[in-house]
Design an enzyme around this catalytic site. Structure first.
Site, mmCIF file in Angstrom:
data_model
loop_
_atom_site.group_PDB
_atom_site.id
_atom_site.type_symbol
_atom_site.label_atom_id
_atom_site.label_comp_id
_atom_site.label_asym_id
_atom_site.label_seq_id
_atom_site.Cartn_x
_atom_site.Cartn_y
_atom_site.Cartn_z
ATOM 1 N N TYR A 57 0.840 -1.195 0.000
ATOM 2 C CA TYR A 57 0.000 0.000 0.000
ATOM 3 C C TYR A 57 0.880 1.253 0.000
ATOM 4 O O TYR A 57 1.704 1.443 0.883
ATOM 5 C CB TYR A 57 -0.911 0.029 1.223
ATOM 6 N N LEU A 215 -21.793 1.191 -5.357
ATOM 7 C CA LEU A 215 -22.969 1.256 -4.486
ATOM 8 C C LEU A 215 -23.125 2.613 -3.811
ATOM 9 O O LEU A 215 -24.178 2.901 -3.246
ATOM 10 C CB LEU A 215 -22.890 0.153 -3.421
#
Length: 337
Positions: A57, A215
């Site tokens: 990351y 979503l």
């Protein structure tokens, strides 16, 4: 605060896990270090204890930021990180071999500024390394005291079973957790993976609970992802798998589900992310939901959403709308629509 044990272990974790993929030490990171540290403090102050990162990351700087942020509160944190992804061009700088994992663990410990990791996870499967080698190396990490518990991420049901059998054959330490992509538009794990986790003692940590933003209404039907968005970056990658993932995510039936989530949110006078997160937190198979806020405001909204109670008829309606994303196994493989 609601805590639960992680898989077949005595490790108690909060039902919300703080994902730190966006945290970095450079000013160009989606969440620069000053805001990342505020998020971590707010998360811990609210009583949650589970933080997840990975050696890849932000080029490893996520681990560095997390390590500095929790240094004075280390005993409060169940700290999870991952290894396996490429860490250079050499042939042994990737995968789940003993050679790579040993270096990856030492590098993560250094970046995190700690002498132990609570949950060390295999980030991706490695078909080229025997499961016995991987599980024996991981067991050595536990026996050395550098790792407390073991987990995996993105494994298939067959991969989970193979790893647990390998640990058993070598009298080693088994996995207690799986990180999996799970949301109203990604329910394929219900076919085989959730049953395997139940049988072999793995708790499930759900990532990408908002379907990579679909979503939450970030993407529109028939419109290409906005330049600079995560999906636009994935679509531009040379990897055919990345492009196929984006194409599959933006399928028409997924937009139908997103539309239903938005309609439910309007009826309940709340937001689409709240509905999607509340549905996921209600799923009995899920131990903890991984959220990845970019700001303290987003963190507060995520925590409130996960505490929201969906009426049972609404949950049933969402289940019926999204159930089509799971298809029966074909030749041992499960398919996500």
């Amino acid at each position: 605060m609601d805590y639960t044990t992680l898989g077949r272990s005595g490790l108690r974790v909060s039902r919300v896990c703080l994902g730190t993929m966006n945290f970095g030490s450079d000013p160009q990171a989606p969440t620069p270090e000053p805001e990342a540290r505020r998020i971590i403090d707010a998360f811990l102050d609210a009583g949650h204890n589970f933080i997840d990162t990975a050696d890849t990351y932000r080029g490893g700087t996520s681990e560095e930021v997390v390590g500095r942020a929790i240094a004075h509160r280390r005993a409060e944190v169940v700290l999870a990180t991952k290894g396996a992804a490429p860490q250079g061009d050499g042939p042994n700088n990737r995968g789940l071999s003993r050679a790579h994992l040993t270096r990856a663990l030492e590098d993560s410990l250094r970046r995190l500024g700690t002498d132990y990791i609570d949950l060390y996870q295999c980030h991706v499967p490695d078909p080229d390394t025997p499961a016995e080698e991987t599980m024996a190396a991981l067991d050595d990490f536990v026996r050395s005291g550098k790792v407390r518990y073991l987990g995996c991420s993105n494994f298939t049901a067959a991969g989970i079973i193979t790893a647990q059998w390998a640990a058993q054959r070598t009298s080693g330490t088994p996995f207690i957790s799986l990180q999996a992509n799970y949301s109203l538009i990604m329910r394929a794990i219900e076919a085989e993976i959730i049953p395997a986790c139940r049988q072999y003692g793995l708790g499930i940590l759900a990532y990408s609970p908002l379907g990579s933003g679909l979503l939450a209404g970030r993407y529109q039907r028939g419109t290409a992802p906005t330049e600079g968005s995560r999906l636009a970056q994935w679509a531009a990658m040379p990897s055919p798998m990345a492009r196929a993932f984006v194409s599959g995510l933006l399928a028409e039936q997924h937009f139908d589900i997103a539309d239903e989530v938005a309609a439910v949110a309007a009826e309940l006078k709340t937001t689409a992310p709240t509905v999607a997160l509340a549905w996921l937190s209600d799923q009995p198979a899920i131990t903890s939901v991984i959220v990845g806020p970019r700001s303290t405001e987003q963190l507060a909204a995520n925590l409130a959403s996960l505490a929201f109670n969906l009426p049972e008829p609404v949950s049933a309606r969402l289940n019926a709308t999204s159930r089509c994303t799971v298809t029966p196994p074909v030749n041992g493989q499960h398919n996500a629509a």
